[in-house]
Design a protein around this motif. Structure first.
Motif, mmCIF file in Angstrom:
data_model
loop_
_atom_site.group_PDB
_atom_site.id
_atom_site.type_symbol
_atom_site.label_atom_id
_atom_site.label_comp_id
_atom_site.label_asym_id
_atom_site.label_seq_id
_atom_site.Cartn_x
_atom_site.Cartn_y
_atom_site.Cartn_z
ATOM 1 N N ALA A 95 10.690 6.762 -0.440
ATOM 2 C CA ALA A 95 9.978 5.474 -0.477
ATOM 3 C C ALA A 95 10.919 4.292 -0.280
ATOM 4 O O ALA A 95 10.536 3.298 0.337
ATOM 5 C CB ALA A 95 9.224 5.343 -1.794
ATOM 6 N N VAL A 96 12.139 4.382 -0.780
ATOM 7 C CA VAL A 96 13.083 3.270 -0.627
ATOM 8 C C VAL A 96 13.394 3.042 0.842
ATOM 9 O O VAL A 96 13.394 1.906 1.324
ATOM 10 C CB VAL A 96 14.379 3.544 -1.425
ATOM 11 N N TYR A 97 13.623 4.113 1.574
ATOM 12 C CA TYR A 97 13.935 3.978 2.987
ATOM 13 C C TYR A 97 12.727 3.475 3.770
ATOM 14 O O TYR A 97 12.866 2.695 4.709
ATOM 15 C CB TYR A 97 14.429 5.302 3.550
ATOM 16 N N ALA A 98 11.529 3.915 3.385
ATOM 17 C CA ALA A 98 10.313 3.437 4.048
ATOM 18 C C ALA A 98 10.121 1.946 3.804
ATOM 19 O O ALA A 98 9.746 1.203 4.724
ATOM 20 C CB ALA A 98 9.100 4.216 3.545
ATOM 21 N N ARG A 150 19.146 11.498 -5.187
ATOM 22 C CA ARG A 150 19.417 12.887 -5.539
ATOM 23 C C ARG A 150 18.563 13.856 -4.723
ATOM 24 O O ARG A 150 18.876 15.029 -4.613
ATOM 25 C CB ARG A 150 19.174 13.099 -7.026
ATOM 26 N N GLU A 151 17.493 13.379 -4.134
ATOM 27 C CA GLU A 151 16.612 14.245 -3.359
ATOM 28 C C GLU A 151 17.241 14.673 -2.042
ATOM 29 O O GLU A 151 17.101 15.802 -1.612
ATOM 30 C CB GLU A 151 15.298 13.506 -3.089
ATOM 31 N N ASN A 152 17.972 13.777 -1.394
ATOM 32 C CA ASN A 152 18.537 14.059 -0.073
ATOM 33 C C ASN A 152 20.049 14.251 -0.069
ATOM 34 O O ASN A 152 20.574 14.926 0.790
ATOM 35 C CB ASN A 152 18.203 12.906 0.882
ATOM 36 N N ASN A 153 20.753 13.634 -1.016
ATOM 37 C CA ASN A 153 22.210 13.686 -1.028
ATOM 38 C C ASN A 153 22.668 14.893 -1.841
ATOM 39 O O ASN A 153 22.533 14.929 -3.056
ATOM 40 C CB ASN A 153 22.773 12.395 -1.616
ATOM 41 N N VAL A 154 23.228 15.875 -1.168
ATOM 42 C CA VAL A 154 23.637 17.128 -1.805
ATOM 43 C C VAL A 154 24.739 16.895 -2.828
ATOM 44 O O VAL A 154 24.801 17.557 -3.861
ATOM 45 C CB VAL A 154 24.094 18.146 -0.727
ATOM 46 N N ASP A 155 25.611 15.919 -2.572
ATOM 47 C CA ASP A 155 26.721 15.655 -3.486
ATOM 48 C C ASP A 155 26.250 15.188 -4.855
ATOM 49 O O ASP A 155 26.937 15.375 -5.849
ATOM 50 C CB ASP A 155 27.661 14.603 -2.896
ATOM 51 N N THR A 208 0.801 -1.227 0.000
ATOM 52 C CA THR A 208 0.000 0.000 0.000
ATOM 53 C C THR A 208 0.833 1.275 0.000
ATOM 54 O O THR A 208 0.275 2.360 -0.132
ATOM 55 C CB THR A 208 -0.942 0.035 1.217
ATOM 56 N N LEU A 209 2.131 1.167 0.127
ATOM 57 C CA LEU A 209 2.991 2.358 0.115
ATOM 58 C C LEU A 209 3.072 2.900 -1.305
ATOM 59 O O LEU A 209 3.541 2.214 -2.208
ATOM 60 C CB LEU A 209 4.387 2.007 0.626
ATOM 61 N N PRO A 210 2.610 4.122 -1.525
ATOM 62 C CA PRO A 210 2.652 4.659 -2.896
ATOM 63 C C PRO A 210 4.073 5.004 -3.326
ATOM 64 O O PRO A 210 4.934 5.301 -2.496
ATOM 65 C CB PRO A 210 1.789 5.921 -2.813
ATOM 66 N N ASN A 211 4.315 4.951 -4.637
ATOM 67 C CA ASN A 211 5.635 5.271 -5.177
ATOM 68 C C ASN A 211 5.955 6.748 -5.060
ATOM 69 O O ASN A 211 7.110 7.138 -5.162
ATOM 70 C CB ASN A 211 5.731 4.835 -6.627
ATOM 71 N N THR A 212 4.951 7.580 -4.888
ATOM 72 C CA THR A 212 5.176 9.026 -4.804
ATOM 73 C C THR A 212 5.582 9.469 -3.408
ATOM 74 O O THR A 212 5.859 10.642 -3.199
ATOM 75 C CB THR A 212 3.905 9.777 -5.223
ATOM 76 N N THR A 213 5.637 8.550 -2.471
ATOM 77 C CA THR A 213 6.029 8.883 -1.111
ATOM 78 C C THR A 213 7.475 9.352 -1.090
ATOM 79 O O THR A 213 8.333 8.778 -1.751
ATOM 80 C CB THR A 213 5.887 7.648 -0.196
ATOM 81 N N ALA A 230 23.426 -1.831 4.040
ATOM 82 C CA ALA A 230 24.173 -1.811 2.780
ATOM 83 C C ALA A 230 23.281 -1.342 1.630
ATOM 84 O O ALA A 230 23.713 -0.555 0.778
ATOM 85 C CB ALA A 230 24.735 -3.191 2.475
ATOM 86 N N ILE A 231 22.043 -1.791 1.594
ATOM 87 C CA ILE A 231 21.115 -1.354 0.549
ATOM 88 C C ILE A 231 20.831 0.135 0.671
ATOM 89 O O ILE A 231 20.869 0.874 -0.318
ATOM 90 C CB ILE A 231 19.816 -2.173 0.613
ATOM 91 N N ALA A 232 20.548 0.595 1.887
ATOM 92 C CA ALA A 232 20.262 2.020 2.090
ATOM 93 C C ALA A 232 21.479 2.876 1.762
ATOM 94 O O ALA A 232 21.353 3.944 1.143
ATOM 95 C CB ALA A 232 19.818 2.261 3.531
ATOM 96 N N ASN A 233 22.664 2.429 2.152
ATOM 97 C CA ASN A 233 23.885 3.188 1.887
ATOM 98 C C ASN A 233 24.184 3.242 0.397
ATOM 99 O O ASN A 233 24.578 4.286 -0.133
ATOM 100 C CB ASN A 233 25.052 2.563 2.643
ATOM 101 N N ALA A 234 23.981 2.125 -0.305
ATOM 102 C CA ALA A 234 24.216 2.116 -1.753
ATOM 103 C C ALA A 234 23.241 3.048 -2.459
ATOM 104 O O ALA A 234 23.621 3.775 -3.381
ATOM 105 C CB ALA A 234 24.082 0.703 -2.293
ATOM 106 N N TYR A 235 21.999 3.045 -2.035
ATOM 107 C CA TYR A 235 21.017 3.957 -2.637
ATOM 108 C C TYR A 235 21.397 5.412 -2.348
ATOM 109 O O TYR A 235 21.302 6.269 -3.221
ATOM 110 C CB TYR A 235 19.611 3.648 -2.113
#
Length: 140
Positions: A34-37, A86-91, A26-31, A75-80
């Protein structure tokens, strides 16, 4: 008595799996994030699997899974984070990297595309990628 405890652990793990499955579906893709959720929700799957393994008497396997599951989620979260977030990582927000004009091996993309179009006017240039060649002089 042990059978009742095993049955209770299996029922609890089945309940966690159903809750986590509903959450993931039920988690929408527009959240936002979303990957972290989804990784957070999958943590319920991990706990349910550990409870199920304990309920089935696989204590060593449950212990190994208990130790490895957080490492894989991290590891999955860090790789993402490092490659795609691009939304959260300034680099990763930079659109075009600055390239030193005098560097012998790294050239700006615009310069390489200009050279390609100059050398091959008959061929259609695909802008998704560019191929370059190097001429090596043995005297250098």
């Amino acid at each position: 008595m042990i059978e009742y405890i095993q049955s209770a652990l299996l029922l609890i793990s089945a309940f966690f799996i159903i809750i986590a499955a509903v959450g993931v579906l039920t988690l929408p893709n527009t959240t936002k994030n979303a990957v972290y959720a989804r990784i957070h929700i999958v943590g319920l799957f991990d706990i349910a699997c550990i409870l199920a393994m304990i309920g089935l008497g696989q204590y060593l396997l449950a212990g190994i899974y208990f130790i490895l599951a957080p490492f894989t989620a991290h590891a999955i979260a860090n790789a993402y984070w490092k490659k795609e977030d691009r939304e959260n990582n300034v680099d990763l927000m930079t659109v075009e990297e600055e390239v030193d004009e005098n560097h012998p091996f790294i050239h700006p993309k615009a310069k390489m595309q200009a050279l390609e179009s100059e050398n091959s006017e008959k061929l259609k240039v695909d802008e998704r990628f560019s191929v370059t060649t190097i001429e090596i002089d043995e005297g250098e």
